[in-house]
Enzyme design. Structure first.
Site, short mmCIF file in Angstrom:
data_model
loop_
_atom_site.label_atom_id
_atom_site.label_comp_id
_atom_site.label_asym_id
_atom_site.label_seq_id
_atom_site.Cartn_x
_atom_site.Cartn_y
_atom_site.Cartn_z
N ASP A 72 28.92 36.28 42.73
CA ASP A 72 29.01 37.02 43.98
C ASP A 72 30.00 36.23 44.84
O ASP A 72 29.68 35.14 45.31
CB ASP A 72 27.65 37.11 44.70
CG ASP A 72 27.76 37.96 45.95
OD1 ASP A 72 28.76 37.81 46.68
OD2 ASP A 72 26.88 38.79 46.19
N HIS A 73 31.20 36.77 45.00
CA HIS A 73 32.25 35.95 45.60
C HIS A 73 31.95 35.58 47.06
O HIS A 73 32.51 34.64 47.59
CB HIS A 73 33.64 36.60 45.44
CG HIS A 73 33.91 37.72 46.41
ND1 HIS A 73 33.48 38.99 46.23
CD2 HIS A 73 34.56 37.73 47.59
CE1 HIS A 73 33.87 39.75 47.24
NE2 HIS A 73 34.54 39.00 48.08
N HIS A 129 26.43 41.46 48.29
CA HIS A 129 26.90 40.58 49.38
C HIS A 129 25.97 40.59 50.59
O HIS A 129 25.61 39.55 51.13
CB HIS A 129 28.31 40.99 49.83
CG HIS A 129 29.28 41.17 48.71
ND1 HIS A 129 29.31 40.36 47.61
CD2 HIS A 129 30.26 42.09 48.52
CE1 HIS A 129 30.28 40.75 46.79
NE2 HIS A 129 30.86 41.81 47.32
C1 BG6 Z 1 33.93 43.63 46.79
C2 BG6 Z 1 33.81 45.13 46.93
O1 BG6 Z 1 32.84 43.10 46.09
O2 BG6 Z 1 33.97 43.06 48.08
C3 BG6 Z 1 34.95 45.68 47.71
O3 BG6 Z 1 33.77 45.70 45.64
C4 BG6 Z 1 35.07 44.99 49.05
O4 BG6 Z 1 34.82 47.07 47.91
C5 BG6 Z 1 35.08 43.48 48.85
O5 BG6 Z 1 36.30 45.41 49.65
C6 BG6 Z 1 35.01 42.78 50.19
O6 BG6 Z 1 35.22 41.41 49.98
P1 BG6 Z 1 35.87 40.51 51.11
O7 BG6 Z 1 35.82 39.13 50.55
O8 BG6 Z 1 37.27 41.03 51.31
O9 BG6 Z 1 35.04 40.71 52.33
#
Ligand code: BG6
Length: 517
Positions: free
Chosen positions: A205-206, A268
């Site tokens: 989960d980034h 997230h």
């Molecule tokens: C991803 C989603 O996991 O997270 C995307 O699939 C979303 O739809 C993105 O845009 C948002 O990540 P961040 O790091 O740009 O807030």
């Protein structure tokens, strides 16, 4: 006796906590097999990040990377393809000399994922170029940069060829989505667990690798002044906003099936809720932290239909404008049905039924094509018991602690001060800490940290199977109710706004409002 006790017995308690063992993780020489190695994710993010880690000197001297993909090409052609990606996405640090050294570590094997025979070839290739570590084992990392459907097929083949636990020391990195609901997530987990042990599986989960997200735990558990008031006696509500100004872009096909709940909430947003709400872990080991998060997921109240109808708001963007530029509506996006009912926005009220949080609403909202990109956590404190100053019929501006995740990496505390010269007027002000100003640094891409941690075998920032299941149990009722009860008003917000009107009404009817800084 512990270090320091003899010198200062009074401080022995404190020093006990200071007796930290040396870092136990280190990166062993490894071979990474990237399934989907010539695909979009590999070219855009994964390989450029690995190149960056190489340039920064983060990788061991001995490592190799094998791209495994459908397109036929030689090692040489693969190196050219990745070079293009690195130049495009990490152009500022591209360096011919470094590239020449880096490319020697790249190899390629072309094959359809289901073709059994080619796993034998992969196994031979790994044995030929794989670098044995000190214990004689070959350290392998499988990275699934493939569409979700391909993962079970690949895992099954790896298992059949004895390439999971048997001859190598392996880890597998899996990208979201982890299934489409609880049932499919359990099936996927069973497939993974049929081939690997849980501690070999790194589910990404980034969000967890963002500096400011990690800071939530540091902030909570390394300062003594906030934790005593971090509970339902002092906190009125918590708000988590993760909104974006971008639309679905080229991901229409995926998004049509996913929608906002599967795309952002199941992973997230719920991870952010857990970090704000969890208890102090027993220690910093991965499972201690993951245990506390799992308890939060189990404590989040499962919504019934009545609750969903009253306390969730769904939306889909129509056309509008953002930053002076025209934006098309969701239904006009590529690969999207012109009558699509896929939601691109949600606002909802959640409850955590445990002692710390009983009756404290956690409001969440996330969506695409909103007025700007902001991810923020706002902790709103209760009003003082009696109002002495600034007596009007208006409520006092509450104290709010804002943890800004992005684009600003900041912590702000809002409080009231006496307005100069006025006899009885309160004025809200902020006390701010900013990562950029304090440490003079740019936000770093989360992939770097996740890759390093997986190479080291540190599971702290990766999601454990019990949490995956519990997170689906929270969102399944919402997607189920929404899908069986299609919206009548989509599209119901214009691109470039803050979402549908009902999102503000959700707060207003409870005497609250969304907080933004
Ligand atoms: C991803 C989603 O996991 O997270 C995307 O699939 C979303 O739809 C993105 O845009 C948002 O990540 P961040 O790091 O740009 O807030």
């Amino acid at each position: 006796m512990r270090r320091g006790e003899k010198d200062n017995p009074i401080k022995s308690n404190y020093l006990e906590e200071c007796d930290i063992p040396l870092e136990k993780f280190r990166i062993e020489p490894f071979t990474m097999v990237v399934f989907g190695g010539a695909g979009d994710l590999s070219q855009r993010k994964l390989l450029p990040t690995i190149y960056h880690l190489f340039v920064e000197g983060e990788l061991p001297k001995d490592f190799s990377l094998i791209g495994f993909g459908l397109t036929e090409m030689s090692d040489g052609k693969y190196r050219d393809l990745i070079k293009e990606g690195v130049k495009k996405y990490r152009g500022e640090e591209f360096n011919d000399k470094k590239w020449k050294e880096f490319q020697k570590h790249l190899y390629y094997l072309s094959s359809p994922f289901e073709k059994d025979n080619n796993y034998k070839k992969l196994r031979e290739k790994i044995k030929k170029i794989g670098i044995p570590v000190s214990k004689g084992n070959i350290e392998i990392i499988y990275y699934m940069a493939v569409p979700p459907k391909a993962t079970p097929i690949i895992v099954e083949r790896l298992k059949n060829h004895g390439m999971c636990k048997e001859i190598f020391n392996t880890k597998i990195i899996v990208e979201k989505p982890f299934g489409w609901d609880r049932k499919s997530a359990v099936e996927l987990n069973n497939i993974l667990l049929g081939a690997f042990e849980e501690n070999q599986i790194f589910r990404i989960d980034h969000y967890l690798a963002k500096e400011t997200v990690q800071n939530i735990l540091f902030f909570r558990f390394s300062n003594s002044i906030f934790e005593p008031i971090w509970n339902s006696r002092n906190i009125d509500n918590v708000q988590i906003t993760a909104v974006e100004s971008i639309g679905v872009g080229h991901r229409g096909k995926y998004y049509e099936q996913a929608g906002v709940v599967r795309d952002m909430v199941q992973n997230h947003i719920l991870q952010l809720v857990a970090l704000v709400a969890m208890e102090v872990p027993v220690g910093l080991e991965a499972d201690y932290i993951r245990d506390e998060k799992a308890k939060i997921f189990h404590s989040i109240r499962k919504m019934n239909e009545g609750h969903i109808d009253n306390f969730t708001v769904r939306g889909q963007y129509g056309s509008g404008s953002i930053d002076g530029k025209k934006a098309i509506g969701y239904r006009e996006e590529k690969d999207v049905d012109e009558n699509s009912n896929t939601p691109t926005f949600i606002a909802a009220k959640l409850f955590i039924d445990n002692w710390r949080w009983a009756k404290v609403p956690f409001y969440i909202r996330t969506g695409k094509r909103l007025s700007k990109k902001i991810t923020e956590i706002c902790i709103q404190f209760k009003q003082p018991p009696l109002r002495l100053f600034g007596r009007t019929c208006e409520p006092l501006e509450p104290n709010v602690l804002i943890l800004s995740i992005q684009p600003k990496e900041r912590i702000s505390l809002k409080f009231g001060v006496k307005y100069p010269k006025e006899y009885n007027k309160i004025y809200p002000v902020y006390m701010d800490f900013s990562y950029q100003d304090e440490f003079k640094m740019k936000p770093h891409p989360p992939y770097e940290r996740l890759l390093i941690d997986s190479m080291k075998g540190d599971l702290t920032l990766f999601i454990r199977q019990d949490s995956i299941k519990a997170m689906w149990e929270i969102v399944d009722p919402i997607t189920g109710r929404w899908e069986s009860n299609p919206p009548k008003d989509f599209p119901n917000y214009r691109a470039g706004t803050w979402g549908p009107e009902e999102s503000s009404l959700l707060m207003q009817k409870e005497g609250r409002k969304w907080i933004t800084r």
